[in-house]
Each structure stands twice: as C-alpha cells, then as structure tokens.
Design a protein around this motif. Structure first.
Motif, mmCIF file in Angstrom:
data_model
loop_
_atom_site.group_PDB
_atom_site.id
_atom_site.type_symbol
_atom_site.label_atom_id
_atom_site.label_comp_id
_atom_site.label_asym_id
_atom_site.label_seq_id
_atom_site.Cartn_x
_atom_site.Cartn_y
_atom_site.Cartn_z
ATOM 1 N N ASP A 27 -1.705 1.934 -1.979
ATOM 2 C CA ASP A 27 -2.692 1.525 -0.982
ATOM 3 C C ASP A 27 -3.913 2.426 -0.922
ATOM 4 O O ASP A 27 -4.761 2.269 -0.041
ATOM 5 C CB ASP A 27 -2.046 1.479 0.402
ATOM 6 C CG ASP A 27 -1.473 2.835 0.810
ATOM 7 O OD1 ASP A 27 -1.461 3.764 -0.026
ATOM 8 O OD2 ASP A 27 -1.029 2.955 1.972
ATOM 9 N N SER A 28 -4.003 3.387 -1.835
ATOM 10 C CA SER A 28 -5.095 4.349 -1.748
ATOM 11 C C SER A 28 -5.313 5.066 -3.081
ATOM 12 O O SER A 28 -4.502 4.949 -4.000
ATOM 13 C CB SER A 28 -4.805 5.378 -0.649
ATOM 14 O OG SER A 28 -3.612 6.084 -0.949
ATOM 15 N N VAL A 80 -10.789 7.626 6.328
ATOM 16 C CA VAL A 80 -10.586 8.831 5.515
ATOM 17 C C VAL A 80 -10.565 10.023 6.463
ATOM 18 O O VAL A 80 -11.444 10.167 7.313
ATOM 19 C CB VAL A 80 -11.705 8.998 4.471
ATOM 20 C CG1 VAL A 80 -11.438 10.209 3.589
ATOM 21 C CG2 VAL A 80 -11.841 7.732 3.622
ATOM 22 N N ARG A 116 -8.096 11.463 0.357
ATOM 23 C CA ARG A 116 -7.341 10.219 0.173
ATOM 24 C C ARG A 116 -8.172 9.087 0.771
ATOM 25 O O ARG A 116 -8.465 9.090 1.968
ATOM 26 C CB ARG A 116 -5.983 10.285 0.851
ATOM 27 C CG ARG A 116 -5.130 9.033 0.601
ATOM 28 C CD ARG A 116 -3.849 9.081 1.420
ATOM 29 N NE ARG A 116 -3.030 10.220 1.064
ATOM 30 C CZ ARG A 116 -2.176 10.238 0.047
ATOM 31 N NH1 ARG A 116 -2.038 9.167 -0.720
ATOM 32 N NH2 ARG A 116 -1.461 11.326 -0.206
ATOM 33 N N ILE A 117 -8.532 8.102 -0.068
ATOM 34 C CA ILE A 117 -9.336 6.987 0.415
ATOM 35 C C ILE A 117 -8.548 5.686 0.273
ATOM 36 O O ILE A 117 -8.223 5.250 -0.829
ATOM 37 C CB ILE A 117 -10.699 6.897 -0.323
ATOM 38 C CG1 ILE A 117 -11.516 5.719 0.198
ATOM 39 C CG2 ILE A 117 -10.537 6.851 -1.824
ATOM 40 C CD1 ILE A 117 -12.961 5.732 -0.231
ATOM 41 N N PRO A 118 -8.187 5.061 1.390
ATOM 42 C CA PRO A 118 -7.454 3.789 1.330
ATOM 43 C C PRO A 118 -8.312 2.696 0.682
ATOM 44 O O PRO A 118 -9.542 2.718 0.773
ATOM 45 C CB PRO A 118 -7.188 3.461 2.809
ATOM 46 C CG PRO A 118 -7.353 4.772 3.527
ATOM 47 C CD PRO A 118 -8.409 5.507 2.772
ATOM 48 N N HIS A 119 -7.671 1.762 0.050
ATOM 49 C CA HIS A 119 -8.413 0.658 -0.573
ATOM 50 C C HIS A 119 -9.265 -0.083 0.449
ATOM 51 O O HIS A 119 -10.359 -0.549 0.141
ATOM 52 C CB HIS A 119 -7.436 -0.314 -1.251
ATOM 53 C CG HIS A 119 -6.649 0.309 -2.360
ATOM 54 N ND1 HIS A 119 -5.402 -0.138 -2.738
ATOM 55 C CD2 HIS A 119 -6.923 1.372 -3.168
ATOM 56 C CE1 HIS A 119 -4.952 0.606 -3.735
ATOM 57 N NE2 HIS A 119 -5.848 1.528 -4.008
#
Length: 284
Positions: free
Chosen positions: A17-18, A123, A40-43
């Motif tokens: 998911d990221s 984020v 960490r960057i979620p979609h």
C-alpha cells in the motif's frame, strides 16, 4: 510487494500500500536526506509517477505527492533544490528495466482522486522534539508548543522588548518557511488570533530569521513540517504562505546601529562586524 529498487543515495521498497524510501547515510548524501532517514508514502498520497532519462545512461524515477499529502513538501512550497527532492531517485543504467517496471506498476495504483488535493496529511512528519539555531534565536518544538529564545547578537530590539516567545500548537493556523538557501530566509508562525503583524520578519516575535550558517534546510524544514502536522492534528488547517515583504531600510539602519553598539562594547569582533554589516547593506 516488498521488492526493492536501489538508486543513488536511496533505496525504494515497494509494499502493498505504499513506497518506503530509505536514504543512505554516506557523506555524499544530502544532509536533508540524512536527517529524514526514511519516508513512507502511501499510494493514496501519490499524484503522479514520472520516469525520465538522466546522465550517462541513468534514469530518474520521481514521485509527486498530492498537494496537502506531505507536510514536508507543503512547508517547502516548491523551494527545494532538485538534489534535495526526497521523491527523486536516480537509478543507474543497469536498473533501467526495473525502474520502468515499477513506474508502470505505481501508475496503475494511482487513485481516481490523484489529481485533487488531499484532505489530510498521509505522510508522517519528522517527530518532535526538534530544534535549530537561527540567526536571531534558538527555536525548539516539543510536539505541543514552539519556543523562541532570542540571541543577544542577532535579535532586533523589537524582539528583545517582546521577550522570549512560546506558542502552543492550538494557537497556530500554520507555518511559513522561506529557505535559508534564498536571501532573507526565515520561519514564521501564523497565529490564529493575529494582531496586526509587522511586515518585517526581523520585528515579528512570531518569526525567526536565518543567516548563511543558521537555520539550515536539513534542520529548519523538518521543524516546519512537524509543526504543520501538529497544527492539522489539533484541528486547525494550515493557511497558505504569505508573500514576503521587502526589507525596510529603516530597519536595516537600526540593525547596523545595534551591531555597532555590540562592536564598541567588544561583544563582536572587527571581522564579524564588517561581515555582518556587509550582509545587512546587501539587503537594501
């Protein structure tokens, strides 16, 4: 997913998911990346994915977070140099096929609202406590309040008269950051219940001024991002950045006069006096 794409100064790990971006700690790695350590960057926070050619056969994979998704990029407001872009990965020529594959995979995961601003930060910002030394103060943030402790050699008489400042996150609506890499850099807090505020940041007790060696990007930008995230968590949406006012010649003259007083008192050396006076005159 869990697969990894290794690039120069960072490694990207692709999860279900990221995307987890881990920065290297070497001396060639920008200090901002070393300070951040990882992102960490979620979609759901992605706006676009771009793959472009680089130098000597390398390719550049770049993610763009949606406006409002990352407090770090919101605070930066487009002021970061390309080399400091945490969402830019330079992949050597032998990794081009893998970069093309993951660029295609990520594009397929963009949401239907990727072209719209996010309604919350997705984020995480750097965690408190954080602090840095500006030209005219030492700034600290413990997660609940921002404190400014004025410098005897840098703060204007207006700030001295106001005294050291403390601002609870609940009292703020946002933060305005101007990069120390640009002339007249500063960090300015935006109180919710604002009285009429001085146009010059030198005279604003809710602002600290950067200098050539004070308030570096890797310290002051994570600080600004952490405050922004805390403001949003408190239920107060950050307000847009304001236009920077030009320096008032009278204010510059006052600072030079005060600098002269410090010099005559023996608190500033001849070299320090000449250097700082030249900096102030250059601001006119």
């Amino acid at each position: 997913m869990g697969d990894v794409l290794a690039g120069i100064q960072a490694t990207w790990e692709f999860e279900a998911d990221s995307v987890l971006i881990r920065f290297e700690r070497g001396h060639r790695t920008p200090k901002l990346f070393q300070a951040l350590r990882e992102r960490r960057i979620p979609h759901e926070a992605l706006a676009s994915v771009v793959l472009s050619p680089g130098k000597r056969g390398a390719v550049i994979l770049r993610l763009s977070p949606r406006p409002g998704a990352d407090p770090l990029m919101e605070a930066a407001a487009g002021q970061l140099k390309e080399a400091n872009d945490p969402y830019r990965l330079v992949v050597p020529a032998d990794g081009e096929a893998a970069a093309e594959y993951w660029a295609a995979q990520l594009r397929g995961m963009l949401g239907s609202d990727a072209d719209r601003p996010a309604d919350r930060y997705a984020v995480a910002a750097p965690s408190a406590p954080l602090n840095f030394k500006a030209y005219d103060a030492r700034a600290s943030f413990d997660g609940k309040s921002v404190d400014f402790r004025w410098s005897w050699t840098g703060a204007s008489s207006t700030k001295w008269k106001a005294g050291d400042q403390s601002f609870a996150v609940s009292e703020l609506s946002g933060v305005e950051w101007r990069s120390p890499d640009a002339p007249h850099g500063y960090l300015r807090l935006l109180p919710r219940a604002e009285p009429e505020r001085p146009a010059q940041v030198d005279k604003d007790p809710a602002a600290v001024v950067f200098g050539p060696r004070n308030g570096p990007v890797h310290e002051s930008l994570p600080f600004a991002a952490a405050v922004l995230e805390s403001v949003q968590r408190s239920g107060r949406a950050p307000v847009p950045a304001l236009r920077t006012a030009r320096r008032d010649p009278a204010d510059i003259a006052e600072r030079i006069r005060h600098l002269g007083e410090l010099h005559r008192a023996g608190l500033v050396t001849d070299d320090e006096f000449s250097c700082k006076k030249a900096e102030l005159l250059a601001e006119l």
